[in-house]
Design an enzyme around this catalytic site. Structure first.
Site, PDB file in Angstrom:
ATOM      1  CG  HIS A  54      -1.751   1.241   1.341  1.00 12.88           C
ATOM      2  ND1 HIS A  54      -2.612   1.710   0.372  1.00 12.88           N
ATOM      3  CD2 HIS A  54      -1.788   2.152   2.360  1.00 12.88           C
ATOM      4  CE1 HIS A  54      -3.160   2.850   0.781  1.00 12.88           C
ATOM      5  NE2 HIS A  54      -2.673   3.137   1.980  1.00 12.88           N
ATOM      6  CD  GLU A  82      -4.402   5.592  10.941  1.00  8.62           C
ATOM      7  OE1 GLU A  82      -5.347   4.863  10.588  1.00  8.62           O
ATOM      8  OE2 GLU A  82      -4.132   6.677  10.396  1.00  8.62           O
ATOM      9  CG  ASP A  83      -1.826   1.191  10.561  1.00 10.80           C
ATOM     10  OD1 ASP A  83      -2.763   1.466  11.327  1.00 10.80           O
ATOM     11  OD2 ASP A  83      -1.924   1.245   9.318  1.00 10.80           O
TER      12      ASP A  83
END
Length: 716
Positions: A54, A82-83
């Site tokens: 991605h 965020e991840d």
């Protein structure tokens, strides 16, 4: 072996990025690619592919748009905070403050930071809009992120796909239009349409495949004569033909109410030249070949769109008498049309001059700071992000961006709030028009105003822009407070007079506040005017006050109006309030009985509303409790028109509606709307019109009853 394959893959990604944008630095890209491979290790997409697929694809889209080094790096790193466990501070140290700022801007507000999903989504968008205003490169990352997510949506659950697709239509597609990213916009539109309305999408795909051969033949029948004409004129240009995207074709079908077979302009011819003078020369050659339709001519070179888009659009009657759209632009304009504002990014950032094309961002930041409610903010985004579609001008030449369907009143508020509040109309091309007139692209508008003009609640339904709605709501809130105080004071003085309490014996402010729990006399007046203090409570207070001063409270009671529902005459003569002198936000006319001047009326105090005026014989009055009604009467100075609804039962015959309209015209009354329906031999007409006096309504009803076939006429 795995490590070798991974390294080979990394090298391939870096090669692709540099091939798309040679200005990128291989060393820093290598560092970033290796970093995200480690950060996202063990994470996978819904498709089963490693998660790094991605960010790699997002970076490719950004490199293809010729974005600079910090932006491409932010595209690679956008999901790290965020991840994963890595922090913004870490990214800033390794890849620079610019990159870290952009990563933070596209990082969602977590659910833990907000009470619910609506608030979470609203705050994430607020954060994004503010960051975009500081650094517009942020939105390029967000759009690239959304593009790749939409391309791989087939791996998600159907309900999730539909939600994301609708959000894309509402928020991200308008953003791509704002930035002039038409190529990405078309792709996002078709991908979203595919999931929001899969059946219609597939029908159009099948139809386009079915007539592909004949469509391509027709495009060549247009391009061929054009190429011959340009060769004869020794005119150097590039001519292309393209089919429009599926979603735009679907919208044409909806707006025109027709089928695919009836759409003539599903493709466009594009002529690309070197200079602006050549654009107009090419236009002349096109018009020499085929007859143009003047109503469909648009010159976006003379008047560019706010997102920098420039082109000449003309529609001609082409071969086989079919309409053909032709777009004419320079190579630079074509680059802008494909890559939008991003095509000029480097220059804009170097000069620190965004110009008017990004003024809408600052406008949005200002407006969003005034909207605290999360749901209202999300609704605001869906409206205000939509492409303006047109630019209009003040008499001094200042350009104003407005949405399609905007009216004169929207323009007035866009120029200045005070101009909007006192607008009575406008001059457009030396023609005086009403304030609800829809404005057109390129028009020069001079607002006409009057110091005596004030907004009415109907204006809120008329205007289209968020600014106009906000300013009207603000004005109405302030006006309602003042009007409720004025009305409350009038009611209070009336009650004092009815009780025959002399001025020097009136209750003190301290006693009033203590009894009613108000903070001041203004607060007391406001609560009366808003219908929050029943008259019986006021009367009880006044009676008790007089009794304490040695007066006979029973005797005092006779001075108060009796609100017994069976004694209508008694509350008509008790110092009634005057109704209809001027527009008031605190006085409303009941729709159940639609009173007009001349009717015998009674007021009803409604909490948070004020006074609601009913006909004296309205059945709704029987449902009220004692103390809600108040004596009112029409002012002789009333000059307002009131809405009246009639329901007419009739024999179902031809020209009956015409006869009703003729009766209306004979009484010089203004029709708002009319509808009719019939089954077998019976019909019904519903008529809505404006009247000034009861006599007008009575005369109209009498004349309608004389029309052949009328069975019954009632106010509804």
């Amino acid at each position: 072996m795995d490590q070798l394959n991974l390294s080979s893959n990394q090298e391939h990604i870096i090669d692709v990025l540099i091939r798309k944008n040679p200005d990128l630095d291989r060393g820093i890209l290598s560092k970033a690619v290796a970093f995200i491979a480690q950060a996202h290790e063990g994470q996978y997409r819904k498709s089963g592919m490693p998660y790094t697929e991605h960010p790699y694809e997002v970076a490719k889209i950004l490199a293809d748009l010729k974005q600079d080094q910090p932006t491409v790096l932010a595209g690679l790193l956008h999901d790290v905070v965020e991840d994963t466990d890595h922090s913004l501070e870490e990214l800033a140290e390794m890849f620079g403050e610019d990159t870290a700022f952009m990563v933070d801007a596209v990082t969602k507000i977590t659910a833990a930071q907000e009470a619910n999903k609506t608030a979470q989504k609203a705050e994430t968008y607020r954060k994004l809009i503010i960051a975009m205003a500081k650094d517009p490169r942020v939105i390029m990352i967000k759009i690239a992120d959304r593009i790749h997510n939409m391309r791989t949506m087939r791996y998600m659950k159907p309900e999730k796909r539909q939600l994301i697709a609708q959000e894309t239509l509402d928020i991200y597609i308008p953003l791509t239009h704002r930035f002039g990213l038409y190529k990405l916009k078309n792709e996002l539109e078709d991908l979203s349409f595919k999931y929001v309305n899969p059946d219609e999408y597939q029908k159009l795909v099948d139809a386009l495949i079915e007539n592909k051969e004949s469509r391509e033949q027709y495009i060549q029948s247009v391009i061929g004569p054009l190429q011959i004409k340009m060769a004869l004129e020794d005119f150097d240009c590039t001519i292309q033909g393209r089919t429009k995207n599926i979603y735009s074709i679907y919208n044409k079908m909806l707006s025109r109410g027709c089928q695919f077979e009836d759409i003539f302009d599903i493709f466009a011819i594009r002529i690309i030249v070197e200079s602006i003078p050549e654009c107009y020369l090419a236009l002349g050659y096109v018009h020499n070949l085929w007859t143009p339709l003047q109503s469909r001519f648009k010159d976006y070179i003379a008047t560019p769109k706010p997102n920098l888009y420039q082109s000449i659009h003309t529609t001609v009657i082409g071969p086989d008498n079919k309409m053909v759209e032709v777009q004419i632009r320079t190579k630079d304009m074509d680059l802008t049309a494909e890559k939008g504002f991003a095509a000029h990014w480097a220059y804009k950032l170097e000069t620190q001059h965004e110009g008017e094309e990004l003024a809408w961002l600052n406008h949005m930041v200002k407006l969003q700071s005034e909207i605290s409610d999360s749901k209202e903010y999300l609704d605001f985004l869906k409206v205000d992000l939509k492409p303006s579609g047109m630019t209009v001008f003040t008499p001094k030449g200042t350009s104003i961006e407005l949405p399609q369907g905007a009216i004169v009143l929207d323009f007035a508020f866009a120029v200045h709030t005070e101009l909007g509040l006192h607008c009575i109309g406008a001059k457009i091309n030396d023609e005086v028009v009403n304030l609800d007139t829809v404005v057109t692209h390129g028009a020069t508008i001079q607002i006409l105003k009057s110091p005596h003009q004030e907004p009415s609640p109907e204006w809120l339904e008329m205007v289209k822009t968020v600014k106009a709605k906000q300013e009207l709501r603000r004005w109405m809130r302030n006006s309602m407070i003042q009007q409720s105080k004025d009305l409350g004071k009038e009611i209070w003085i009336r009650e004092l007079r009815l009780a025959k309490i002399e001025k020097d014996k009136r209750p003190a402010e301290e006693a009033i506040n203590k009894y009613f729990g108000t903070t001041s006399v203004d607060d007391f007046y406001e609560r009366i005017g808003q219908g929050e203090l029943p008259l019986v409570d006021i009367q009880r207070f006044l009676n008790g006050d007089r009794a304490q001063n040695g007066n006979d409270s029973a005797k005092a009671l006779k001075f108060f109006p009796s609100f017994n529902k069976d004694k209508k005459a008694e509350y008509r003569d008790e110092m009634p309030l005057q109704i209809g002198r001027e527009t008031s936000l605190m006085i409303h006319f009941a729709k159940c009985c639609a009173p007009v001047p001349g009717d015998k009326i009674v007021g009803v105090l409604r909490p948070q509303i004020g006074i609601e005026v009913h006909n004296e014989d309205c059945p709704e009055l029987k449902k009220l409790t004692d103390g809600q009604q108040i004596a009112v009467q029409w002012s002789e100075q009333s000059t307002h028109a009131f809405e009246v609804h009639l329901s007419i039962e009739n024999d179902n015959r031809k020209n009956f509606t015409y006869d009703v309209l003729k009766a209306l015209k004979d009484e010089n009354l203004f029709m708002d709307r009319i509808s009719s329906a019939g089954v077998n031999y019976s019909g019904r007409v519903r008529l809505v019109f404006k009247a000034y006096r009861k006599e007008q309504v009575d005369n109209l009803i009498s004349n309608i009853k004389k029309i052949p076939g009328v069975r019954q006429v009632v106010k509804s």
